[in-house]
Scaffold this motif. Sequence first.
Motif, mmCIF file in Angstrom:
data_model
loop_
_atom_site.group_PDB
_atom_site.id
_atom_site.type_symbol
_atom_site.label_atom_id
_atom_site.label_comp_id
_atom_site.label_asym_id
_atom_site.label_seq_id
_atom_site.Cartn_x
_atom_site.Cartn_y
_atom_site.Cartn_z
ATOM 1 N N ALA A 133 -76.706 101.946 -1.180
ATOM 2 C CA ALA A 133 -77.055 100.701 -1.870
ATOM 3 C C ALA A 133 -75.870 100.107 -2.619
ATOM 4 O O ALA A 133 -75.647 98.897 -2.600
ATOM 5 N N ASP A 134 -75.112 100.955 -3.308
ATOM 6 C CA ASP A 134 -74.099 100.441 -4.231
ATOM 7 C C ASP A 134 -72.733 100.230 -3.594
ATOM 8 O O ASP A 134 -71.912 99.510 -4.139
ATOM 9 N N ALA A 146 -80.930 111.411 -2.955
ATOM 10 C CA ALA A 146 -80.800 110.334 -3.933
ATOM 11 C C ALA A 146 -79.349 109.856 -4.008
ATOM 12 O O ALA A 146 -79.078 108.661 -4.149
ATOM 13 N N ILE A 147 -78.421 110.786 -3.916
ATOM 14 C CA ILE A 147 -76.998 110.422 -3.910
ATOM 15 C C ILE A 147 -76.693 109.522 -2.710
ATOM 16 O O ILE A 147 -75.968 108.528 -2.813
ATOM 17 N N LYS A 157 -78.745 107.545 -1.238
ATOM 18 C CA LYS A 157 -79.333 106.225 -1.540
ATOM 19 C C LYS A 157 -78.381 105.403 -2.393
ATOM 20 O O LYS A 157 -78.199 104.208 -2.182
ATOM 21 N N VAL A 158 -77.793 106.050 -3.399
ATOM 22 C CA VAL A 158 -76.858 105.344 -4.284
ATOM 23 C C VAL A 158 -75.664 104.837 -3.478
ATOM 24 O O VAL A 158 -75.260 103.683 -3.601
#
Lengths: 305, 351
Positions: free
Chosen positions: A285-286, A278-279, A281-282
């Motif tokens: 994306a960010d 999940a990290i 992904k962040v």
Amino acid sequence: MKEAIAVDPVAILRTLASDLPLDLHDQVFVIGSLAAAGHHAKEVGRVKTKDADLVVYPSGNTSGAQQIALRLLGLGWRPTRTGNFPPGNVATPAKDLPAIRLYPPQHDDYFVELLILPEGEQAGTKDWLHVELDDGWYGLPSFEFLALTECHRQRLVGGLQYAHPSMMALANLLSHRVLGDEIMSSPVAGRPIRRHAKDLGRVLALVYLEPRPELDLWADRWLEALKDKFPSRWPELASSVGEGLRALLVAPTFEESVHCCAEGLLVGKGVSEAALRAIAKVLLADVIASVEQAGHRKASRVSVI
Amino acid sequence: MNAALTAALEELGFGPSGKGGRADFESPDGQMITEVKANVAGARDLHAAIMELAVRANSGLVSRAILLILNTKMSNDGLRRVWDASLSVLRPEIASRMHLITSGEGPQLVLPSTDHSLNEMARRVATRWVERQRAPRPFEVMKILLNRWLLGRGPIAINELQEQTGLSYPTVAVRLDELGDIVERRSNRSVLLRNFPQKSWSELLITASRVRPSMAFEDATGRPPEFSYLLKRLARLRPDHVGISGVAGARHWQPSFDLDGMPRLDLVVHAPDGAADLDFITRLDPALSPTDKPYTAAIVVHVLPRPASLFTAESDSATVWADPVEILLDLHELRLVEQADAFIRYIRASQ
């Protein structure tokens, strides 16, 4: 090899600041796990490292690094050898030279290893630079993207500088856009670990520790640093910055990255593989998405011309 | 087959199998199949669906077989028990290919829950598809009237009530009759509440989990959510179909709202055609992942499938706020009953 004991990173950095002559504080800065742990001291707590990587700047300052090493040795700092390499001579190939690792005069709480920023923006692995000390020739390691860590340096209370986590993350991402097979010379908690898994795992740990409002600043910082240090290569570097991370997410070595995080900066936090995905992904994306977009836009404008 | 559901699965690379296909949907290379089952009533139906899919998964080509359950009345605990029991009798190589997604009124269930691409599939299915409620939204008339009572807005014409609820005149008339004497009828064919509709409100609270579709999301990084940061990001995204509800919404309407901190962020998504657009969730925070635990979630999204959102937005602000009735529902769901009562008193007193 003896298991490292956990240390208070802020205490180590304060001791290092106190041990180093004051006029050297503006010639060096700390990188690596100690820098990251010091930046996130409240979150990280104690870390298992005695290794204070000290980067000598500005770029290519070999003589400056030599003078620093000779001065510290003159003040009673004690050398330790990396591996089994004895000091070499002027003709010794760089790969056979020992790094300069010095313990402070009065204690063994940490040791410093001197590194040097590369000159120019040429692609590829950098040879260690030869530097002569009193007992022979040593090598100063340098890495292709180490120059980025000079940007956005932070300063501790006490005056010592260290690399900002966002710059260390960027350097690691760029260094492993293709996942290599190199295995680290030292295992991590008893396990052999691939270099790319450790370095990209470090990126994920740095993102995990960074407050979200601060993470929002990374994309602009990265672009500014890339344009500063790689003025002609930055579009290509920016547009490919996430390639290695994406490859890691589908590689079996992702599990090694999880292990490194659990034994390193994220020790004791129980961060799962799912959480690190999940990290990732962040980060993708960010931060990475807009940096890659900027790189692609610039590259496509150049190709049209 | 629901067109929105088909669209969601096609976005993920699935195509309808057609007659004689191994499942309802499959990927072009045949390695992934999806079987859709609506209205699974109980354990026996679910077990049969699982075994049917397992037979289809017993093909050397299939690496992933997904059972997509829509609109079941089974609880997530019950679903999980039947799923685990059914998989335990399958050969390990077949069981490892099996995956479950539920989507409907209650919190989504995704098994295995750590499967990243499965979670993404679940999110897209929920984004594109929300089953219209069988019952003609039994409480919307009361909710619209309650909104006006709280905010001191006076009577509403019945035809406007029809427009705002999306209900026909006969249905509106039935709902008004059910509310009884608490509704004051004016000679100009307008109505308003005389008092707080306690009986109907209590019925709504009891059935809220069924009549108010919701999806819960957790921060998959495991870090505690930073709500003020999420609210700033939401303001930057400016999704005008999303209203801030829950404790954050209550604080907007009532600055003296009596609670330290925030248990979670409640959002209301306006879905006038029944399909909730949740694409903003990934942009709000890429770490958000569906969870079946709404009480420990970081964000809970409630779908509002009626024509009128009753959201309010300040002219100089990008922030959109849900109406006080939706906020009250969230406060009750969070068991903040005293705060909910105080909220009602405050809103009424400030009109």
